[in-house]
Design an enzyme around this catalytic site. Structure first.
Site, PDB file in Angstrom:
ATOM      1  CE1 TYR A 162      -4.118   1.333  -0.224  1.00  0.00           C
ATOM      2  CE2 TYR A 162      -3.696   2.548   1.462  1.00  0.00           C
ATOM      3  CZ  TYR A 162      -4.480   2.435   0.695  1.00  0.00           C
ATOM      4  OH  TYR A 162      -5.620   3.232   0.565  1.00  0.00           O
ATOM      5  CE  LYS A 169      -7.136   6.261   1.013  1.00  0.00           C
ATOM      6  NZ  LYS A 169      -8.015   7.133   0.534  1.00  0.00           N
ATOM      7  CB  THR A 200     -12.374  -0.064  -7.269  1.00  0.00           C
ATOM      8  OG1 THR A 200     -11.244   0.469  -6.743  1.00  0.00           O
ATOM      9  CG2 THR A 200     -13.448  -0.412  -6.447  1.00  0.00           C
TER      10      THR A 200
HETATM   11  N1  LIG Z   1     -10.775  -0.171  -3.468  1.00  0.00           N
HETATM   12  C1  LIG Z   1     -10.534  -0.386  -2.330  1.00  0.00           C
HETATM   13  O1  LIG Z   1     -10.041  -1.326  -1.818  1.00  0.00           O
HETATM   14  C2  LIG Z   1     -10.513   1.021  -1.117  1.00  0.00           C
HETATM   15  C3  LIG Z   1     -10.286   0.457   0.160  1.00  0.00           C
HETATM   16  C4  LIG Z   1     -10.463   1.299   0.962  1.00  0.00           C
HETATM   17  C5  LIG Z   1     -10.562   2.970   0.521  1.00  0.00           C
HETATM   18  N2  LIG Z   1     -10.601   3.168  -0.822  1.00  0.00           N
HETATM   19  C6  LIG Z   1     -10.610   4.432  -1.190  1.00  0.00           C
HETATM   20  O2  LIG Z   1     -11.790   4.767  -1.584  1.00  0.00           O
HETATM   21  C7  LIG Z   1     -12.002   5.714  -2.383  1.00  0.00           C
HETATM   22  C8  LIG Z   1     -12.415   5.546  -3.957  1.00  0.00           C
HETATM   23  O3  LIG Z   1     -11.708   4.610  -4.525  1.00  0.00           O
HETATM   24  P1  LIG Z   1     -12.404   3.410  -5.411  1.00  0.00           P
HETATM   25  O4  LIG Z   1     -11.871   2.292  -4.787  1.00  0.00           O
HETATM   26  O5  LIG Z   1     -14.026   3.504  -5.366  1.00  0.00           O
HETATM   27  O6  LIG Z   1     -11.801   3.536  -6.852  1.00  0.00           O
HETATM   28  P2  LIG Z   1     -12.263   4.329  -7.962  1.00  0.00           P
HETATM   29  O7  LIG Z   1     -11.203   4.429  -8.865  1.00  0.00           O
HETATM   30  O8  LIG Z   1     -13.663   3.981  -8.545  1.00  0.00           O
HETATM   31  O9  LIG Z   1     -12.645   5.904  -7.434  1.00  0.00           O
HETATM   32  C9  LIG Z   1     -11.327   6.797  -7.447  1.00  0.00           C
HETATM   33  C10 LIG Z   1     -12.141   8.278  -7.936  1.00  0.00           C
HETATM   34  O10 LIG Z   1     -10.989   9.193  -7.809  1.00  0.00           O
HETATM   35  C11 LIG Z   1     -11.303  10.031  -8.915  1.00  0.00           C
HETATM   36  N3  LIG Z   1     -10.001  11.004  -8.928  1.00  0.00           N
HETATM   37  C12 LIG Z   1      -8.692  10.576  -9.200  1.00  0.00           C
HETATM   38  N4  LIG Z   1      -7.933  11.763  -9.459  1.00  0.00           N
HETATM   39  C13 LIG Z   1      -8.656  12.933  -9.560  1.00  0.00           C
HETATM   40  C14 LIG Z   1      -8.543  14.061  -9.502  1.00  0.00           C
HETATM   41  N5  LIG Z   1      -7.425  14.617  -9.677  1.00  0.00           N
HETATM   42  N6  LIG Z   1      -9.512  15.029  -9.566  1.00  0.00           N
HETATM   43  C15 LIG Z   1     -10.861  14.302  -9.307  1.00  0.00           C
HETATM   44  N7  LIG Z   1     -11.039  13.017  -9.119  1.00  0.00           N
HETATM   45  C16 LIG Z   1     -10.026  12.200  -9.234  1.00  0.00           C
HETATM   46  C17 LIG Z   1     -11.326   9.192 -10.118  1.00  0.00           C
HETATM   47  O11 LIG Z   1     -11.937   9.573 -11.357  1.00  0.00           O
HETATM   48  C18 LIG Z   1     -12.241   8.069  -9.281  1.00  0.00           C
HETATM   49  O12 LIG Z   1     -13.695   8.393  -9.873  1.00  0.00           O
HETATM   50  C19 LIG Z   1     -10.256   6.275  -2.638  1.00  0.00           C
HETATM   51  O13 LIG Z   1     -10.076   7.388  -1.768  1.00  0.00           O
HETATM   52  C20 LIG Z   1      -9.740   5.020  -2.147  1.00  0.00           C
HETATM   53  O14 LIG Z   1      -8.450   5.229  -1.848  1.00  0.00           O
HETATM   54  C21 LIG Z   1     -10.599   2.236  -1.543  1.00  0.00           C
END
Ligand SMILES: NC(=O)c1ccc[n+]([C@@H]2O[C@H](COP(=O)([O-])OP(=O)(O)OC[C@H]3O[C@@H](n4cnc5c(N)ncnc54)[C@H](O)[C@@H]3O)[C@@H](O)[C@H]2O)c1
Length: 275
Positions: A162, A169, A200
C-alpha cells in the site's frame, strides 16, 4: 418518506459501477436524496469520462454532472457554485478520491519521487480540505451538513504494497479530525470510512492487491472479503441523521480485519499443515 427526502448534496469520485462513491450514491438515491456528480475532465475529442459516468447517474435523476480535477481550484469552486445554484445549501458531500502516480505507488516509500509524493498527497488528502474549504467559503454548507471520505487501514498500520497511499491515508484521516473540529461549531460533521480491500479502478494500481484480499479473507473475524454495498449502506448512514452525534471518526467497514493483532488459530494451523 426516505431518510434523505429533501436532502441535497454532491458525490465526488464516481468512475464506474464498481466505485465506492457509486454504491454510496445508490443508497442515498434510494433514500430520496437529490445528487449532483462530477467526473474527471476529458482530454481527447470524445467525452469518454462524461459518458461513462453519465450512463450511471442519468437514470437516477442526477441534478448535474460536471467535470472536476481536484488539482484545480477553479474546478472545485465551479462545482460548489453549481451546487449552490441548484440546491441552495449542501446537506452532504461524498469525497471518494485518491490517486498516486503508478511509478511512485508501486515502489518502496523511500524510492518515491518528490513530485509523486506531492501529487499523491494533493489528490488523495489535500483535496478534502480544498473541497470543504470551497464550500465553507461560498457559505454552501447547510446547518447539519455531513462530509464523508474514504480511507484504508494502510494509513494506520503498515500494509505491504500500500506504501505511498498509506502515508496519504494517514494524512487524510488527520484532515478528517481537524476539519471536524473546525467545522463542528457550524454544524458540519466530517467522518471517514476505512474500507476493506475492494476491486476497483483505484485498487488495481495498488501492488499486491490480490494478497491484501486473500489476507483479509483469511484473517478477518468474518473470514470473507467485503461487498461494496456494505460500504455504500454505511456511507449512507454516516451521512444521515442516524449518525448525528458522530464526527471526526474513522469507522472501519472491513469485516473486522483491523481488530486482529495476530492471525487466528485456524489460519496458523493451515500454515503449519502446509509446511
Ligand atoms: N477499493 C479499495 O480497496 C478501497 C479501500 C479503502 C479505501 N478506498 C478509497 O476509496 C476511494 C474511492 O476509490 P475506489 O476504490 O472507489 O476507486 P475508483 O477508481 O472507482 O474511485 C477513485 C476516484 O478518484 C477520482 N480521481 C482521481 N484523481 C482525481 C482528480 N485529480 N480529480 C478528481 N477526481 C479524481 C477518479 O476519477 C475516481 O472516480 C479512494 O479514496 C480509495 O483510496 C478504496
Amino acid at each position: 418518506m426516505g431518510l434523505f427526502t429533501g436532502k441535497k448534496g454532491i458525490v465526488l469520485g464516481v468512475a464506474n459501477d464498481r466505485s465506492i462513491a457509486w454504491s454510496i450514491a445508490e443508497h442515498l438515491h434510494r433514500e430520496g436524496a437529490e445528487i449532483g456528480f462530477t467526473h474527471l475532465p476529458d482530454t481527447g475529442d470524445r467525452p469518454k469520462n462524461q459518458n461513462k459516468v453519465g450512463k450511471l447517474v442519468d437514470p437516477i435523476g442526477s441534478k448535474f454532472l460536471i467535470p472536476m480535477d481536484v488539482c484545480n481550484d477553479e474546478h472545485i469552486a465551479a462545482v460548489i457554485e453549481k451546487a449552490v445554484a441548484t440546491f441552495g445549501k449542501i446537506d452532504f458531500i461524498v469525497h471518494s478520491i485518491a490517486f498516486a502516480p503508478p511509478a511512485d505507488l508501486t515502489g518502496p516509500t523511500y524510492a518515491c519521487s518528490r513530485n509523486g509524493f506531492k501529487s499523491a498527497m494533493e489528490i488523495s488528502a489535500y483535496s478534502l480540505l480544498a473541497v470543504a474549504g470551497a464550500a465553507k467559503k461560498q457559505d454552501a454548507l447547510s446547518q447539519d451538513c455531513s462530509i464523508l471520505t474514504l480511507s484504508y487501514f494502510g494509513g494506520e498500520e503498515v500494509i505491504p504494497g500500500y506504501n505511498l497511499m498509506g502515508i496519504c491515508k494517514a494524512a487524510l484521516e488527520c484532515c478528517v479530525r481537524y476539519l471536524a473540529s473546525e467545522l463542528g461549531p457550524y454544524g458540519t460533521r466530517v467522518n471517514a470510512i476505512s474500507a476493506g480491500p475492494l476491486r476497483t479502478v483505484s485498487s488495481s494500481g495498488v501492488g499486491d492487491f490480490d494478497k491484501m484480499q486473500m489476507v483479509n479473507a483469511t484473517i478477518s473475524p468474518l473470514r470473507r472479503n467485503l461487498d461494496v454495498d456494505e460500504v455504500g449502506s454505511m456511507g449512507m448512514v454516516m451521512l444521515s441523521k442516524l449518525s448525528s452525534g458522530m464526527t471526526g471518526e474513522v469507522v472501519h467497514v472491513d469485516c473486522g480485519f483491523n481488530i486482529m493483532g495476530a492471525p487466528p488459530a485456524d489460519f496458523l494451523s493451515k500454515i503449519s499443515a502446509a509446511t
